[in-house]
Design a protein around this motif. Sequence first.
Motif: not given
Length: 96
Positions: A20-23, A45-46, A53-57, A78-80
Motif C-alpha cells: 500500500t505504501i509503495t503504491y 492494479e492494486m 487501498l486505504d484513505t491515502i490511496t 467516495l462511494v467505494e
Amino acid sequence: WDQALRLLVEMVSARVELNTITYNAAVSACEKGDQWDQALRLLVEMAFTQVELDTITYNAAVSACEKGGQWDQALRFLVEMASAHVVMNTITYNAA
C-alpha cells in the motif's frame, strides 16, 4: 510521476513486493503530475494484486480526478470508500 512508475517496474523486476505504501507514493506522484488516468490504472492494479487501498490511496485518487475534471470518477471513489468502510477525513472532503 513517470519516475515513480519506472521505480515500481524496477521494484517488481527486483522481486520487491509492492504494498500500500509503495503504491500510495506512486498514486500521489501521478496526482501531483496531473496524470489522473495513470492514478486510476494503479488503483486497478492494486485491486488486481489484492493490495489494500486505504484513505491515502483514495485521497490521492480523488484529488487526481478532481484536477483532471473527472468528477464522476471522484464521486465513485467516495462511494467505494464508504462501501469498503475506508475512513474519510478532512483531506477526502477537501479533495472532493
